[in-house]
Design an enzyme around this catalytic site. Sequence first.
Site, PDB file in Angstrom:
ATOM      1  N   TYR A   1       4.312   1.900  -3.949  1.00  0.00           N
ATOM      2  CA  TYR A   1       4.139   0.484  -4.228  1.00  0.00           C
ATOM      3  C   TYR A   1       3.583  -0.201  -2.985  1.00  0.00           C
ATOM      4  O   TYR A   1       3.936   0.177  -1.864  1.00  0.00           O
ATOM      5  CB  TYR A   1       5.488  -0.176  -4.502  1.00  0.00           C
TER       6      TYR A   1
ATOM      7  N   GLU B   1      13.164  -3.509  -6.631  1.00  0.00           N
ATOM      8  CA  GLU B   1      14.368  -3.960  -5.925  1.00  0.00           C
ATOM      9  C   GLU B   1      13.993  -4.532  -4.560  1.00  0.00           C
ATOM     10  O   GLU B   1      14.726  -4.395  -3.582  1.00  0.00           O
ATOM     11  CB  GLU B   1      15.409  -2.832  -5.794  1.00  0.00           C
TER      12      GLU B   1
ATOM     13  N   GLU C   1       8.184   6.793 -14.076  1.00  0.00           N
ATOM     14  CA  GLU C   1       9.418   6.602 -13.307  1.00  0.00           C
ATOM     15  C   GLU C   1      10.531   7.395 -13.969  1.00  0.00           C
ATOM     16  O   GLU C   1      11.142   6.954 -14.946  1.00  0.00           O
ATOM     17  CB  GLU C   1       9.825   5.119 -13.245  1.00  0.00           C
TER      18      GLU C   1
ATOM     19  N   GLU D   1       5.374  -2.754 -15.406  1.00  0.00           N
ATOM     20  CA  GLU D   1       6.292  -3.010 -16.523  1.00  0.00           C
ATOM     21  C   GLU D   1       6.077  -4.431 -17.060  1.00  0.00           C
ATOM     22  O   GLU D   1       7.034  -5.179 -17.259  1.00  0.00           O
ATOM     23  CB  GLU D   1       7.744  -2.819 -16.094  1.00  0.00           C
TER      24      GLU D   1
END
Length: 651
Positions: free
Chosen positions: A77, A123, A262, A182
């Site tokens: 990411y 997160e 994932e 997502e």
Amino acid sequence: MPLIRFTIILLLLLLSAQSLGASPSFSLDYENDCFLKDGQPFRYISGSIHYSRIPRVYWKDRLLKMYMAGLNAIQIYIPWNYHEAFPGQYNFTGDRDLEYFLKLAQDIGLVVILRPGPYICAEWDMGGLPAWLLNKKNVVLRSSDPDYIAAVDKWMGTLLPMMKPYLYQNGGPIITVQVENEYGSYFTCDYNYMRHLTQLFRSHLGDEVVLFTTDGAGLNFLKCGSLQGLYATVDFGPGANITAAFDAQRHAEPNGPLVNSEFYTGWLDHWGSRHSVVSSALVAKSLSQILSVGANVNLYMFIGGTNFGYWNGANSPYGAQPTSYDYDAPLTEAGDLTEKYFAIRDVISMYNKIPEGPVPPSTPKFAYGAVKMKKLQTVSDAVETLSFSGPVKSPYPQTFIDLNQAFGFVLYRTTLPVNCSEPTPLSSPLNGVHDRAYVSVGGSAVGILERNKVLTINVTGTAGSQVDVLVENMGRINYGRDINDFKGLVTNLTLGAVPLSGWTMYSLSIDEAISQGLLGRSGHTGTEPPQPAALSLPAFYVGSFIIPDGIPDLPQDTYIKLPNWTKGQIWINGFNLGRYWPARGPQVTLFVPANILSTSAPNNVTVLELEGAPCGSQPCTVEFTDTPILNATVHSESSRHRRLLVKEDLL
Ligand SMILES: *[C@@H]1O[C@H](CO)[C@@H](O)[C@H](O)[C@H]1NC(C)=O
Ligand SMILES: *[C@@H]1O[C@H](CO)[C@@H](O)[C@H](O)[C@H]1NC(C)=O
Ligand SMILES: *[C@@H]1O[C@H](CO)[C@@H](O)[C@H](O)[C@H]1NC(C)=O
Ligand SMILES: *[C@@H]1O[C@H](CO)[C@@H](O)[C@H](O)[C@H]1NC(C)=O
Ligand SMILES: *[C@@H]1O[C@H](CO)[C@@H](O)[C@H](O)[C@H]1NC(C)=O
Ligand SMILES: *[C@@H]1O[C@H](CO)[C@@H](O)[C@H](O)[C@H]1NC(C)=O
Ligand SMILES: *[C@@H]1O[C@H](CO)[C@@H](O)[C@H](O)[C@H]1NC(C)=O
Ligand SMILES: *[C@@H]1O[C@H](CO)[C@@H](O)[C@H](O)[C@H]1NC(C)=O
């Protein structure tokens, strides 16, 4: 045609054919349901690693361990807010040196699946979106909102051209690029936004690169998450019904490679909830099933790493993630090999050839022992030193964004307008303390307000007494519809029924003050009246330790724990290690990488304890140990987080 000319032409034809054949390519093969790498069928077995959670000096070690597990790819990411802290101020150096990371991966022999967002979840604070996007109060993030789009266009206009030379077809390691993240789990369902991103990515990266999306393995997620022209993939964890999950992908992509983007090797934690653990056996079994159907897979995470500083995110209803992002992954937070690592390697070895040679060993850890700490100053006493930009006055409270501050702490100061001889409720009736407020009246700590948990405390004091409210940003929500997460006092505090007014606000540059050695130099110390035992004023404590001589290979990694301390933030030699909160758990130790330690000067530990340090008549200590503790008993278990193993549970 003379023979010589014919020969030359033939030679040229041969040469160009050869160079065509040699030019790297990566594509989708819809006929054979696979990827094609240089024209050959290719299946990736990948692992997620976040460079932003690992010190640069350890990137190579972690990547090599991933390669030696039999992985042929990594998935990363790119957190936008990590690289563009303020509009137009980009940072790609040191621990943020993305290009260096990509080169390392390529040198080691790993291809890269790039997930540049703009939103990444992960997160990570605000899912990677910079907090300054909230300068427009009612911005609709992750949509066609023109101000949001303008910021995205500018950022991607910087990032994507930088990535282009690293695409596989241009000789680099990047095989595929994910668009958004997502998106089908978000409420906006704005196809124009996804179309805009697709055009943007294409315009910077070209037509050849494989662009894809990732969504939960259900038709309801794929509905808003997938888009014509972007290859749709799914994500799901161990224990899922693999047939049903890939059926969902097949609904969106009747042909092409099966991909689980994932596959969860573990799970995230929250303060106040039990440490998440997923058994190696379950992970190995599901992984084997995925590989046996010929699918591509990315293990999320292969190494979690650490939310250093203030980078952790949070879920809604508000629950912040701790500093460790260990994730119960096959490599620990500190990059150590686990039983899960070898279980996964065994599974992979049934499908792929594992590279020969030894697996790099876990790095050694050293217990430097206890370090005596002494109290320096309270935050209230140090406020002049800590507030670089000076006080801001306004009748009603302003947010962090109003004050141009992204992270950390703001001190809100006013006075009691009336005598409160009887206990009088000081409240945040609209739940606007984001996220925790340490309240003192007349120089005495009187209580803590906490988002969603404690909306009222009682105070006493005479009219005119100083009221200090130190507000901590504990990390922005990174998932779901509440990601517009403003910090500070985002609504009024009331005393009785009346809103408090006449505020003076201090943006605190604590990190800068610590690294510049300003703490304790000016301002007064020790003016604090005796405190009630349970709660004391937020204050700084310092100590130092020397790395012992005569032991080879020091400094080594270590863990710091704070026995009997309550909650706060720790710096070592000015490096912000993150938050500690043993009073709530489950995390007890913080990872201390060796690269921040010095052998040539005493190492300086600075602790900002917000609630209560164990320093009284006897000296207090912090302790360096060689064993992590991430799974202590928790002290405010909420049933909500008991068994979170699917993203749907986070909604
Ligand atoms: C950029 O990031 C690096 C690595 O975290 C840091 O050392 C450096 O100070 C940053 N540069 C600026 C100008 O903030
Ligand atoms: C898994 O899903 C498939 C397809 O929906 C279904 O036929 C099968 O019964 C499911 N298996 C289990 C164990 O639930
Ligand atoms: C508060 O109480 C003090 C005595 O304790 C008194 O002198 C003062 O006038 C009162 N102030 C107000 C605003 O009521
Ligand atoms: C505040 O004090 C009042 C009166 O003593 C008491 O009834 C109430 O429970 C207290 N509230 C809190 C939050 O402590
Ligand atoms: C705070 O209270 C004042 C006075 O009632 C009001 O004008 C203002 O809008 C309130 N601010 C917020 C953020 O609620
Ligand atoms: C922590 O507190 C407990 C109980 O007061 C005490 O027994 C223990 O010695 C303390 N530990 C440290 C390291 O101060
Ligand atoms: C710790 O602080 C002391 C005193 O300010 C300074 O001399 C020393 O260099 C610092 N240590 C490190 C490793 O920065
Ligand atoms: C924490 O994990 C360790 C190591 O796996 C284990 O020995 C210990 O029992 C666990 N403690 C708790 C409270 O679950």
